[in-house]
Structures are given as C-alpha cells and as structure tokens.
Design a protein around this motif. Structure first.
Motif: not given
Length: 135
Positions: A110-135
């Motif tokens: 179950a942990m082999v399934i749940v933990v990687p899937v949660s990290l993939i969902v987390y990464g997919a959500l982060i990928a949608t964020v537009r980060e402002k350009a760094r100064r």
C-alpha cells in the motif's frame, strides 16, 4: 530542519517551483526503490532518513511558492489557501491510505502505491503554478 535550510537556500537560487518538482517526481521513484530494494531495518532507516531530508521542507516551500506567485495584495489569501489545502490533505490522505491497506491487506505494498502517487499529484499541482520571474 536541515532539509528545510538546504532546500530553502537552493530554492532561493534556482526557484521554488523547479526545486519542488525535482523533489516530487524523483522522490516518487525513490520511495518505490526504498520499499522494493531495501530490506534490512538499517537500510530502510537510512533510505527514509535521506528521503525525509528532501521532503521535510514541502509545507514551508509550498507556502513560500504561493506567496511568491501571488500579487502583492493577495499574498495572505494565497498563504491561507495553501495551508487550508495542506490540512485538508492531512485529513484525506490517512483515510485513503487506510482504505488501500484494508483492500490490499498489505501495508508495505500500500505504501509503494500511496506515497509515490501522492508525490506525483503534488508535483502535478506544483507544475501548474506560474512562478514570478526572479530578480
């Protein structure tokens, strides 16, 4: 705590979103490797300690990314939404994990399934964020 400082410094240089994606997707593969390849208690302890160093800054990094991505007047709202989502996930994830463990009757699998899937969902959500350009 050590992971938060190191990841925070690297994020300041390279951008939070990029670093968070580099933690999420390879982290999902690392979890699968830890559970499937490491079988002794010592090896599992070292594997999870290293993974913990990488994953420990996730909550603070997400709040910082939300603040950095929001317009000046919406920074507090962005922080509140991120923290609310974090607490909602803290309620939902154990329930889902329990259901998966109950259906598989195998906690490790179950942990082999749940933990990687949660990290993939987390990464997919982060990928949608537009980060402002760094100064």
């Amino acid at each position: 705590m050590v992971g938060s400082v190191v990841v925070g410094l690297v994020s300041d240089r390279l951008g939070r979103r990029r670093v968070m994606l580099w933690i999420a997707f390879p982290g999902a593969l690392a979890v699968i490797g830890i559970y499937t390849l490491l079988h002794s208690l010592a090896a599992l302890t070292v594997g999870f300690a290293l993974l913990g160093l990488l994953r420990s800054p996730i909550p603070s990094q997400v709040v910082a990314l939300g603040q950095d991505s929001a317009e000046g007047h919406a920074t507090a709202t962005a922080s509140g939404l991120v923290v609310a989502a974090y607490y909602a996930a803290a309620v939902v994830v154990p329930l889902v994990t329990g259901a998966v463990i109950a259906s598989l009757r195998d906690g490790v699998r179950a942990m082999v399934i749940v933990v990687p899937v949660s990290l993939i969902v987390y990464g997919a959500l982060i990928a949608t964020v537009r980060e402002k350009a760094r100064r």
